[in-house]
Design an enzyme around this catalytic site. Structure first.
Site, PDB file in Angstrom:
ATOM      1  N   LYS A  53       0.840  -1.204   0.000  1.00  0.00           N
ATOM      2  CA  LYS A  53       0.000   0.000   0.000  1.00  0.00           C
ATOM      3  C   LYS A  53       0.873   1.251   0.000  1.00  0.00           C
ATOM      4  O   LYS A  53       0.585   2.216  -0.711  1.00  0.00           O
ATOM      5  CB  LYS A  53      -0.946  -0.012   1.212  1.00  0.00           C
ATOM      6  CG  LYS A  53      -2.055  -1.060   1.071  1.00  0.00           C
ATOM      7  CD  LYS A  53      -2.780  -1.383   2.371  1.00  0.00           C
ATOM      8  CE  LYS A  53      -3.684  -2.608   2.171  1.00  0.00           C
ATOM      9  NZ  LYS A  53      -4.252  -3.132   3.426  1.00  0.00           N
ATOM     10  N   GLN A  97      -4.814  -2.006   9.837  1.00  0.00           N
ATOM     11  CA  GLN A  97      -4.659  -3.304   9.183  1.00  0.00           C
ATOM     12  C   GLN A  97      -5.279  -4.400  10.046  1.00  0.00           C
ATOM     13  O   GLN A  97      -4.985  -4.521  11.233  1.00  0.00           O
ATOM     14  CB  GLN A  97      -3.165  -3.584   8.930  1.00  0.00           C
ATOM     15  CG  GLN A  97      -2.876  -4.862   8.165  1.00  0.00           C
ATOM     16  CD  GLN A  97      -3.286  -4.809   6.696  1.00  0.00           C
ATOM     17  OE1 GLN A  97      -3.432  -3.743   6.105  1.00  0.00           O
ATOM     18  NE2 GLN A  97      -3.472  -5.964   6.097  1.00  0.00           N
ATOM     19  N   ASP A 120     -11.020   2.386   4.259  1.00  0.00           N
ATOM     20  CA  ASP A 120     -11.681   1.111   3.949  1.00  0.00           C
ATOM     21  C   ASP A 120     -13.144   1.303   3.552  1.00  0.00           C
ATOM     22  O   ASP A 120     -13.731   0.437   2.909  1.00  0.00           O
ATOM     23  CB  ASP A 120     -11.679   0.187   5.174  1.00  0.00           C
ATOM     24  CG  ASP A 120     -10.367  -0.552   5.377  1.00  0.00           C
ATOM     25  OD1 ASP A 120      -9.721  -0.906   4.371  1.00  0.00           O
ATOM     26  OD2 ASP A 120     -10.006  -0.786   6.551  1.00  0.00           O
TER      27      ASP A 120
HETATM   28  N1  LIG Z   1      -8.179  -2.641   7.227  1.00  0.00           N
HETATM   29  C1  LIG Z   1      -7.855  -3.509   6.272  1.00  0.00           C
HETATM   30  N2  LIG Z   1      -8.095  -3.196   4.994  1.00  0.00           N
HETATM   31  C2  LIG Z   1      -7.772  -4.056   3.979  1.00  0.00           C
HETATM   32  O1  LIG Z   1      -8.021  -3.760   2.799  1.00  0.00           O
HETATM   33  C3  LIG Z   1      -7.149  -5.307   4.323  1.00  0.00           C
HETATM   34  C4  LIG Z   1      -6.916  -5.575   5.678  1.00  0.00           C
HETATM   35  N3  LIG Z   1      -7.282  -4.675   6.619  1.00  0.00           N
HETATM   36  N4  LIG Z   1      -6.350  -6.742   6.055  1.00  0.00           N
HETATM   37  C5  LIG Z   1      -5.919  -7.723   5.106  1.00  0.00           C
HETATM   38  C6  LIG Z   1      -6.687  -7.646   3.819  1.00  0.00           C
HETATM   39  C7  LIG Z   1      -5.996  -8.285   2.641  1.00  0.00           C
HETATM   40  N5  LIG Z   1      -5.864  -7.243   1.653  1.00  0.00           N
HETATM   41  C8  LIG Z   1      -5.230  -7.411   0.419  1.00  0.00           C
HETATM   42  C9  LIG Z   1      -4.906  -6.348  -0.370  1.00  0.00           C
HETATM   43  C10 LIG Z   1      -4.213  -6.535  -1.557  1.00  0.00           C
HETATM   44  C11 LIG Z   1      -3.845  -7.786  -1.980  1.00  0.00           C
HETATM   45  C12 LIG Z   1      -3.064  -7.938  -3.229  1.00  0.00           C
HETATM   46  O2  LIG Z   1      -2.836  -6.987  -3.955  1.00  0.00           O
HETATM   47  N6  LIG Z   1      -2.591  -9.145  -3.528  1.00  0.00           N
HETATM   48  C13 LIG Z   1      -1.803  -9.434  -4.716  1.00  0.00           C
HETATM   49  C14 LIG Z   1      -0.723 -10.444  -4.396  1.00  0.00           C
HETATM   50  C15 LIG Z   1       0.133 -10.076  -3.234  1.00  0.00           C
HETATM   51  C16 LIG Z   1       1.023 -11.232  -2.841  1.00  0.00           C
HETATM   52  O3  LIG Z   1       0.555 -12.098  -2.081  1.00  0.00           O
HETATM   53  O4  LIG Z   1       2.166 -11.251  -3.343  1.00  0.00           O
HETATM   54  C17 LIG Z   1      -2.709 -10.040  -5.765  1.00  0.00           C
HETATM   55  O5  LIG Z   1      -3.811 -10.492  -5.431  1.00  0.00           O
HETATM   56  O6  LIG Z   1      -2.288 -10.068  -6.904  1.00  0.00           O
HETATM   57  C18 LIG Z   1      -4.194  -8.863  -1.206  1.00  0.00           C
HETATM   58  C19 LIG Z   1      -4.878  -8.678  -0.031  1.00  0.00           C
HETATM   59  C20 LIG Z   1      -6.334  -6.086   2.159  1.00  0.00           C
HETATM   60  N7  LIG Z   1      -6.790  -6.243   3.398  1.00  0.00           N
END
Ligand SMILES: Nc1nc(=O)c2c([nH]1)NC[C@@H]1CN(c3ccc(C(=O)N[C@@H](CCC(=O)O)C(=O)O)cc3)C=[N+]21
Length: 296
Positions: A53, A97, A120
């Site tokens: 992020k 987070q 969020d």
């Molecule tokens: N308050 C809060 N807000 C959130 O938005 C939040 C959170 N807590 N806790 C955890 C989850 C998880 N999350 C992700 C965001 C981006 C990818 C992302 O970009 N993933 C990449 C891969 C990343 C990798 O694993 O290498 C993809 O899907 O291509 C994944 C998961 C947001 N979260």
């Protein structure tokens, strides 16, 4: 037949290009939009997500503020940090987070976030505004993962009007909140929300024009559940060791063979994940734009 890919990396790159221009305009008005994250503890997956992020926010010209507390931080310490960010004029929006360590009261912490700074879009006040209003534009942050799912479809030319969307999973991040967006007049979708209490999930899924799989159950959506040509969006994140490589990896809620039946599939990784980050930044840029008088 094999499904068209709903490429979240490409769509999020397009959003980030647009955001970089909006950030440049804000800077001409003397405002640098600032995004903050609060990370409690040192969970490796959370560190990875938070790092992504910040890198991406800085790449589009935003300020990024990274705040960390130890895993044994008290409720009072976390709340004091929230109060600090609420009062900080350089922080236009932020997230705490999740998940937080078990000894903390997550709901009380999330409710303490200034709703205007809720990147969020999941603060009770912001969800309430969504519930109360189906018609007119909303001038407060919207849930960013649901927004990411919808943007991914729209940017691939998918028209949601009149479509039947079946959502799997009733978590707040997606399941319980996405219907509030999809049933707004601007999208006009019809939504079924399924969950662990649903009898015959397969029967619901086979009726769907669009499946949004957000149960967090590896491969719960299988080819025999999917109507030929349907759009399938994989929001699930299950981390497990790959039996072949022995390395930890992400498994989605959608079985890989679904591409043989579906018309559109979002990959995971590479689908909704990158969209979530792009829409998180969008929410914060929009806060700054409102403060600068550049949007309603
Ligand atoms: N308050 C809060 N807000 C959130 O938005 C939040 C959170 N807590 N806790 C955890 C989850 C998880 N999350 C992700 C965001 C981006 C990818 C992302 O970009 N993933 C990449 C891969 C990343 C990798 O694993 O290498 C993809 O899907 O291509 C994944 C998961 C947001 N979260």
């Amino acid at each position: 037949m094999t499904a068209q890919v709903l490429d979240g990396k490409a769509a999020s790159a397009a959003i980030k290009t647009e955001l970089a221009e909006r950030v440049a305009v804000l800077k001409e008005h003397g405002v640098t939009p600032g995004i903050a994250t609060v990370l409690v503890g040192a969970d490796p997956a959370s560190q990875l997500y938070v790092g992504m992020k910040h890198r991406q926010s800085e790449a589009i010209g935003m300020n990024s503020i990274q705040r960390e507390l130890p895993a044994d931080a008290t409720q009072e310490q976390v709340e004091a940090l929230i109060d600090e960010l609420n009062a900080d004029p350089t922080c236009h929006g932020y997230i705490v987070q999740l998940p937080l360590p078990k000894h903390l009261d997550t709901d009380r912490i999330l409710e303490r976030i200034d709703p205007e700074k809720d990147a969020d879009g999941l603060h009770p006040t912001n969800l309430g505004r969504l519930v109360l209003n189906v018609n007119t534009p909303i001038s407060s942050p919207l849930p960013c993962t649901p927004r990411g799912v919808i943007e991914l479809l729209l940017r691939n030319g998918y028209d949601l009007n009149g479509k039947h969307v079946v959502v799997v999973g009733r978590g707040v991040t997606i399941g319980r909140s996405i219907g509030l967006l999809l049933t707004r007049r601007e999208y006009n979708a019809t939504v079924t929300l399924t969950h662990t209490g649903t009898t015959d999930l397969g029967a619901h899924l086979r009726e769907a024009d669009v499946i949004v799989a957000a149960a967090g159950v590896k491969h719960i959506v299988r080819p025999e559940h999917v109507k030929p040509g349907a759009a399938v969006l994989d929001v699930g994140v299950t981390r497990e060791d790959d039996p072949e490589t022995g390395k930890s990896r992400v498994y989605g809620d959608v079985h890989p063979d679904v591409v043989e039946v579906a018309g559109w599939v979002s990959p995971n990784p590479g689908g909704v994940g990158p969209m979530t980050v792009a829409l998180l930044m969008t929410n914060v840029v929009e806060v700054a734009e409102r403060q600068a008088g550049l949007r309603a």
